[in-house]
Design a protein around this motif. Structure first.
Motif, PDB file in Angstrom:
ATOM      1  N   ASP A 290      -6.817  48.006 -10.004  1.00 17.45           N
ATOM      2  CA  ASP A 290      -6.572  46.593  -9.673  1.00 17.45           C
ATOM      3  C   ASP A 290      -7.624  46.043  -8.707  1.00 17.45           C
ATOM      4  O   ASP A 290      -7.946  44.854  -8.744  1.00 17.45           O
ATOM      5  N   ASP A 291      -8.157  46.899  -7.852  1.00 19.03           N
ATOM      6  CA  ASP A 291      -9.157  46.453  -6.869  1.00 19.03           C
ATOM      7  C   ASP A 291     -10.571  46.730  -7.368  1.00 19.03           C
ATOM      8  O   ASP A 291     -11.401  47.298  -6.663  1.00 19.03           O
ATOM      9  N   TYR A 292     -10.836  46.324  -8.584  1.00 18.52           N
ATOM     10  CA  TYR A 292     -12.164  46.540  -9.165  1.00 18.52           C
ATOM     11  C   TYR A 292     -13.187  45.585  -8.558  1.00 18.52           C
ATOM     12  O   TYR A 292     -12.840  44.605  -7.871  1.00 18.52           O
ATOM     13  N   THR A 293     -14.447  45.870  -8.826  1.00 15.68           N
ATOM     14  CA  THR A 293     -15.524  44.984  -8.387  1.00 15.68           C
ATOM     15  C   THR A 293     -15.754  43.927  -9.465  1.00 15.68           C
ATOM     16  O   THR A 293     -16.004  44.278 -10.623  1.00 15.68           O
ATOM     17  N   PRO A 294     -15.675  42.640  -9.146  1.00 15.47           N
ATOM     18  CA  PRO A 294     -15.871  41.595 -10.164  1.00 15.47           C
ATOM     19  C   PRO A 294     -17.352  41.379 -10.465  1.00 15.47           C
ATOM     20  O   PRO A 294     -18.226  41.773  -9.687  1.00 15.47           O
ATOM     21  N   ILE A 295     -17.622  40.731 -11.561  1.00 10.88           N
ATOM     22  CA  ILE A 295     -18.994  40.559 -12.037  1.00 10.88           C
ATOM     23  C   ILE A 295     -19.854  39.767 -11.055  1.00 10.88           C
ATOM     24  O   ILE A 295     -21.049  40.014 -10.927  1.00 10.88           O
ATOM     25  N   TRP A 296     -19.248  38.829 -10.336  1.00 16.89           N
ATOM     26  CA  TRP A 296     -20.034  37.997  -9.429  1.00 16.89           C
ATOM     27  C   TRP A 296     -20.493  38.752  -8.179  1.00 16.89           C
ATOM     28  O   TRP A 296     -21.193  38.201  -7.349  1.00 16.89           O
ATOM     29  N   GLN A 297     -20.103  40.013  -8.070  1.00 15.11           N
ATOM     30  CA  GLN A 297     -20.589  40.857  -6.981  1.00 15.11           C
ATOM     31  C   GLN A 297     -21.567  41.924  -7.468  1.00 15.11           C
ATOM     32  O   GLN A 297     -21.961  42.796  -6.696  1.00 15.11           O
ATOM     33  N   MET A 298     -21.946  41.831  -8.744  1.00 12.09           N
ATOM     34  CA  MET A 298     -22.882  42.799  -9.315  1.00 12.09           C
ATOM     35  C   MET A 298     -24.281  42.177  -9.340  1.00 12.09           C
ATOM     36  O   MET A 298     -24.516  41.198 -10.057  1.00 12.09           O
ATOM     37  N   PRO A 299     -25.222  42.716  -8.579  1.00  8.48           N
ATOM     38  CA  PRO A 299     -26.550  42.090  -8.440  1.00  8.48           C
ATOM     39  C   PRO A 299     -27.256  41.809  -9.762  1.00  8.48           C
ATOM     40  O   PRO A 299     -27.875  40.749  -9.930  1.00  8.48           O
ATOM     41  N   SER A 300     -27.184  42.732 -10.731  1.00  9.25           N
ATOM     42  CA  SER A 300     -27.923  42.556 -11.987  1.00  9.25           C
ATOM     43  C   SER A 300     -27.289  41.523 -12.910  1.00  9.25           C
ATOM     44  O   SER A 300     -27.928  41.073 -13.866  1.00  9.25           O
ATOM     45  N   LEU A 301     -26.039  41.145 -12.654  1.00  6.39           N
ATOM     46  CA  LEU A 301     -25.334  40.209 -13.530  1.00  6.39           C
ATOM     47  C   LEU A 301     -25.006  38.891 -12.843  1.00  6.39           C
ATOM     48  O   LEU A 301     -24.752  37.888 -13.509  1.00  6.39           O
TER      49      LEU A 301
END
Length: 525
Positions: A290-301
């Motif tokens: 449930d506490d995953y890292t969302p896409i807007w926190q991924m530098p390459s994306l």
């Protein structure tokens, strides 16, 4: 030129030279004043009499006067047309979620239904749509016999055979990692382990509680209520993190089978911690929770996503920048969904036979996948009633609402046609949405004497005289789904040749789409 005079000058000029007019005014005021005292008494008596009269009138008299005042009077007739304000009636929905009283996790479902003019009701039978977060058919047995033909539910009877973790894991498919139920399959597991001694396995509780990564030697095959599934040890990483892909799948019919995928976006969820150095005791490295890292926190994306691109488009752009072809991912995902649902079709068809009406149902699920370094996909699970709440990640609100809206549009619930219920409308309105010309195919064959005399030849299958009422309903529904599909993409039946062994009903549906595809390319997928 005559000069304009000031207001004061005009008043002065028009004033009489004598006082006769003022005297008359004074005289008239004096006469009025003489009557003031007695007039007040008379006025009060008249008002009192009117009040008594009103009390003796029929109760609806005043309302009739009000209606008369709004009436459209026709000058050439002695008729009065009374215009009543329209009564607004909205289709009704009910929430079935016995484990929650607030339904906060369904806030987006309720908001979308409100926007398409549905109203909530708590009446047990008087509803058009039941949105069930829990599987409703076990605890509401009356649904089998008491449902009305127009009522809709967002689950199919028997859909648990797809979404149950163990049933799905044990399905034979190249897209599903090998799994064994313990302790029943202990011997099969030992045999498989001898052939693949270096494999690792994830051990899961049957209800998907507790996950442990183990080597073969660590597995206790006598452990009850668990199953083990082969672990894919070379995951594709983005910015060092493992991730999964969620595909929203809608099944609109099971006999024949029709499957759609929401193509507007796919949900990407990244592990909280980087995969390497690997540590089997740290679930945050290889399990998406449930506490995953969302896409807007991924530098390459993040850059693509910030520009307004979907999660799918952002991943595609990233892989293309690395010289990879992302199209193979989505083709595999669609193929795996088709394969699994075709394998489960018979149990769904058999289960639905217990119900009075067979077309009351649709199903929205989320299929979750992982990728290896070679862009090969693996299906991990299918979620009944997937999470549609943005309480944890606010930016996901748009995704969830679009998934819900497109689902309801696809199945004919979110339409622009005014309605008071999901009951069929008048024949003219129904024909406006689809008529025989919209579903008719193969005009040349149907006009021949062969098809006039017999329905046996294959080319006569879709001629009007050869179609039963049930056939017509199926084709009209399929056509309307196509017209209302929005961002939903049909992945079964295919208009091209199928690599599957199909039931007669599925062959019927597939052939119709293939014929429509020849005339209109939008029907090809």
């Amino acid at each position: 030129m005559t000069s304009r005079k000031s207001t004061g000058e005009v008043a002065k000029e028009e004033s009489p030279k004598t006082g006769s007019v003022n005297e008359m005014r004074t005289s008239s005021f004096s006469i009025f004043d003489l009557y003031t005292s007695s007039g007040q008494i008379t006025f009060i008596l008249v008002i009192a009499a009117i009040a008594v009269l009103i009390q003796t009138l029929p109760k609806d008299f005043l309302s009739r006067i009000e209606l008369d005042s709004q009436a459209d009077l026709k000058s050439d007739r002695n008729e009065v047309k009374v215009t009543m304000p329209p009564t607004i009636v909205r289709p009704k929905y009910i929430i079935y979620n016995p484990r929650s009283k607030t339904h906060d996790h369904l806030v987006h479902v309720k908001e979308v239904l409100d926007r398409i003019n549905f109203s909530w009701t708590n009446e047990s039978n008087e509803w058009d749509l039941m949105w069930a977060h829990d599987y409703p058919f076990l605890k509401l047995p009356d649904l089998r016999t008491e449902m009305k033909s127009h009522q809709r539910i967002n689950h199919f009877p028997g859909s648990g055979f797809i979404t149950n973790k163990v049933d799905l894991a044990l399905t034979e498919s190249d897209y599903i990692p090998k799994a064994f139920r313990l302790p029943q399959d202990a011997d099969k597991f030992q045999e498989y382990a001898k052939k693949h001694p270096d494999k690792e396995f994830v051990q899961k509780h049957n209800q998907h509680r507790h996950i442990y990564l183990k080597t073969i030697s660590d597995i206790d095959t006598s452990d009850n209520d668990t199953f083990i599934q082969e672990y894919m040890s070379n995951p594709l990483l983005v910015d060092g993190k493992k991730f999964d892909i969620g595909a929203y799948v809608v099944v609109t019919s099971v006999n024949p089978l029709r499957i759609y995928v929401y193509s507007g976006d796919y949900l990407l969820r990244f592990c909280p911690e980087e995969y390497n150095p690997f540590d089997r005791t740290n679930l945050d490295k290889y399990v998406v929770g449930d506490d995953y890292t969302p896409i807007w926190q991924m530098p390459s994306l993040k850059e693509y996503h910030d520009l307004g691109f979907s999660m799918m488009d952002s991943l595609n752009a990233h892989l293309q920048s690395l010289g990879r072809d992302p199209s193979v991912i989505w083709d595999q995902i669609h193929d795996s969904i088709r394969e699994v649902l075709l394998k489960k079709e018979k149990v769904l068809t058999d289960t639905i036979q217990r119900f009075k009406y067979k077309r009351n149902f649709f199903e929205l699920m989320r299929f979750d996948f992982i990728l290896d370094e070679n862009l090969r996909i693996f299906l991990l699970e299918a979620n009944m009633s997937p999470n549609l709440s943005s309480a944890h990640f606010k930016p996901n609100r748009l995704l969830y609402e679009q998934v819900i809206y497109n689902t309801l549009g696809l199945v004919g619930i979110a339409l622009g046609v005014k309605r008071e219920s999901l009951r069929p409308r008048d024949s003219a309105t129904e024909a406006m949405m689809s008529s025989m010309k919209n579903i008719a195919i193969n005009a040349q064959a149907c006009s021949t004497d062969t098809c006039h005399m017999s329905c046996d030849p294959a080319e006569c299958l879709f001629c009007r005289s050869c179609l039963s009422t049930d056939d017509l309903n199926i084709l009209h529904t399929a056509f309307r789904e196509h017209m209302n599909r929005g961002d939903m993409r049909r992945i079964f039946p295919l208009a091209s040749s199928n690599d599957y062994t199909l039931s007669p009903r599925n062959l019927f549906m597939s052939h119709w789409f293939a014929q429509k595809c020849q005339k209109d390319s939008t029907f090809c997928s």
